[in-house]
Design a protein around this motif. Structure first.
Motif, PDB file in Angstrom:
ATOM      1  N   ASP A 154      13.365   1.013  -6.391  1.00  0.00           N
ATOM      2  CA  ASP A 154      13.127   1.930  -7.802  1.00  0.00           C
ATOM      3  C   ASP A 154      11.871   1.110  -8.346  1.00  0.00           C
ATOM      4  O   ASP A 154      11.109   0.193  -8.722  1.00  0.00           O
ATOM      5  CB  ASP A 154      14.053   1.273  -8.966  1.00  0.00           C
ATOM      6  N   LEU A 155      11.360   2.323  -9.092  1.00  0.00           N
ATOM      7  CA  LEU A 155       9.502   2.089  -9.106  1.00  0.00           C
ATOM      8  C   LEU A 155       9.829   2.760 -11.053  1.00  0.00           C
ATOM      9  O   LEU A 155      10.345   3.288 -11.203  1.00  0.00           O
ATOM     10  CB  LEU A 155       8.913   3.153  -8.317  1.00  0.00           C
TER      11      LEU A 155
ATOM     12  N   ALA B  42       6.461   9.562  -7.406  1.00  0.00           N
ATOM     13  CA  ALA B  42       7.835   8.903  -6.579  1.00  0.00           C
ATOM     14  C   ALA B  42       8.812   7.980  -7.658  1.00  0.00           C
ATOM     15  O   ALA B  42       7.630   7.480  -8.304  1.00  0.00           O
ATOM     16  CB  ALA B  42       8.303   8.229  -5.173  1.00  0.00           C
ATOM     17  N   ARG B  43      10.007   7.940  -7.627  1.00  0.00           N
ATOM     18  CA  ARG B  43      10.468   6.808  -8.408  1.00  0.00           C
ATOM     19  C   ARG B  43      11.841   6.393  -7.958  1.00  0.00           C
ATOM     20  O   ARG B  43      12.147   5.272  -8.491  1.00  0.00           O
ATOM     21  CB  ARG B  43      11.699   7.902  -9.097  1.00  0.00           C
ATOM     22  N   ARG B  44      11.163   6.105  -6.820  1.00  0.00           N
ATOM     23  CA  ARG B  44      12.460   5.179  -5.742  1.00  0.00           C
ATOM     24  C   ARG B  44      11.676   5.751  -4.037  1.00  0.00           C
ATOM     25  O   ARG B  44      10.973   6.554  -4.145  1.00  0.00           O
ATOM     26  CB  ARG B  44      13.817   5.575  -5.613  1.00  0.00           C
ATOM     27  N   VAL B  45      11.441   4.647  -3.617  1.00  0.00           N
ATOM     28  CA  VAL B  45      11.082   3.675  -2.788  1.00  0.00           C
ATOM     29  C   VAL B  45      12.494   3.173  -1.233  1.00  0.00           C
ATOM     30  O   VAL B  45      13.403   2.937  -2.056  1.00  0.00           O
ATOM     31  CB  VAL B  45       9.255   3.479  -1.653  1.00  0.00           C
ATOM     32  N   LEU B  46      12.976   4.478   0.004  1.00  0.00           N
ATOM     33  CA  LEU B  46      13.418   4.037   0.622  1.00  0.00           C
ATOM     34  C   LEU B  46      13.652   3.504   1.866  1.00  0.00           C
ATOM     35  O   LEU B  46      11.705   3.644   1.913  1.00  0.00           O
ATOM     36  CB  LEU B  46      15.076   5.350   0.646  1.00  0.00           C
TER      37      LEU B  46
ATOM     38  N   ALA C 225       0.610  -1.268   0.153  1.00  0.00           N
ATOM     39  CA  ALA C 225       0.000   0.243   0.080  1.00  0.00           C
ATOM     40  C   ALA C 225       1.369   1.553  -0.097  1.00  0.00           C
ATOM     41  O   ALA C 225       0.781   2.450  -0.760  1.00  0.00           O
ATOM     42  CB  ALA C 225      -0.670  -0.050   1.176  1.00  0.00           C
ATOM     43  N   ALA C 226       1.777   1.213   0.736  1.00  0.00           N
ATOM     44  CA  ALA C 226       3.054   2.062   0.741  1.00  0.00           C
ATOM     45  C   ALA C 226       3.721   2.410  -0.538  1.00  0.00           C
ATOM     46  O   ALA C 226       3.757   3.908  -1.376  1.00  0.00           O
ATOM     47  CB  ALA C 226       4.143   2.398   2.135  1.00  0.00           C
ATOM     48  N   VAL C 227       3.976   1.501  -1.482  1.00  0.00           N
ATOM     49  CA  VAL C 227       4.638   1.519  -2.711  1.00  0.00           C
ATOM     50  C   VAL C 227       3.948   2.152  -3.486  1.00  0.00           C
ATOM     51  O   VAL C 227       4.060   2.881  -3.964  1.00  0.00           O
ATOM     52  CB  VAL C 227       5.477   0.455  -2.843  1.00  0.00           C
ATOM     53  N   ASP C 228       2.677   1.414  -3.296  1.00  0.00           N
ATOM     54  CA  ASP C 228       1.356   2.055  -4.471  1.00  0.00           C
ATOM     55  C   ASP C 228       1.197   3.689  -4.221  1.00  0.00           C
ATOM     56  O   ASP C 228       0.810   4.287  -5.154  1.00  0.00           O
ATOM     57  CB  ASP C 228       0.374   1.048  -3.888  1.00  0.00           C
ATOM     58  N   ARG C 229       1.197   4.237  -2.990  1.00  0.00           N
ATOM     59  CA  ARG C 229       1.140   5.650  -2.530  1.00  0.00           C
ATOM     60  C   ARG C 229       1.853   6.259  -2.956  1.00  0.00           C
ATOM     61  O   ARG C 229       2.210   7.892  -3.610  1.00  0.00           O
ATOM     62  CB  ARG C 229       0.942   5.637  -1.095  1.00  0.00           C
ATOM     63  N   ALA C 230       3.260   5.605  -2.683  1.00  0.00           N
ATOM     64  CA  ALA C 230       4.670   6.921  -3.684  1.00  0.00           C
ATOM     65  C   ALA C 230       4.506   7.064  -4.922  1.00  0.00           C
ATOM     66  O   ALA C 230       4.670   7.701  -5.469  1.00  0.00           O
ATOM     67  CB  ALA C 230       5.733   5.435  -2.684  1.00  0.00           C
TER      68      ALA C 230
END
Length: 160
Positions: free
Chosen positions: A159-160, A113-117, A103-108
């Motif tokens: 990386d998204l 966003a291009r990346r989640v760290l 859910a957090a990655v989808d929201r990012a």
């Protein structure tokens, strides 16, 4: 029926949600480590330090109970950091953590966003494994800035 089919993930929307965010995180942190200044800052006012700068706090609800949470804090122009993920120990092992990450990655992605760290500790092997199996890769020391946390000895990115 598994508990995860009853869990609903949505945005933090009340003072009670913020209190649950703080409580769940303080519980796991103090079980393994000591609270640090950055913990106190983020947990003390997640709206000011995560939401208002453009992030989000997600909570996993089982009925009226918050059983998990995660923050997604802006990190530069095109990245977010997964912060303060916690699942109540009584509800672990049912996929809630994995659902919170997704859910957090989808929201990012929705936020451009291009990346989640993220940062974690190598001693939290279940957490590290969960992040690896959801697509995060380990970063070398030269690929990320120093952490504000003494306990953080693992940095990862998706990386998204």
């Amino acid at each position: 029926m598994p508990a995860t089919t009853e869990v609903v993930i949505d945005d933090m929307s009340s003072a009670a949600d913020a209190a649950a965010f703080r409580s769940l995180n303080e519980r796991w942190i103090t079980t393994f480590f000591a609270l640090e200044d950055e913990d106190r800052r983020l947990l003390g006012d997640p709206v000011q330090h995560i939401v208002e700068p453009g992030g989000v706090v997600l909570v996993a609800r089982l009925g009226s109970d918050v059983v998990g949470c995660v923050g997604l804090a802006p990190h530069g122009d095109d990245a977010f950091e997964l912060v303060k993920m916690a699942v109540d120990p009584d509800h672990q092992g049912h996929g809630t953590g994995r659902r919170l990450i997704r859910a957090a990655v989808d929201r990012a992605r929705e936020l451009g966003a291009r990346r989640v760290l993220l940062e974690t500790n190598s001693g939290l092997t279940s957490a590290v494994h969960l992040y690896e199996t959801t697509g995060f890769r380990h970063l070398r020391t030269d690929e990320h800035p120093p952490s504000p946390y003494v306990r953080a000895d693992v940095a990862m990115a998706l990386d998204l």
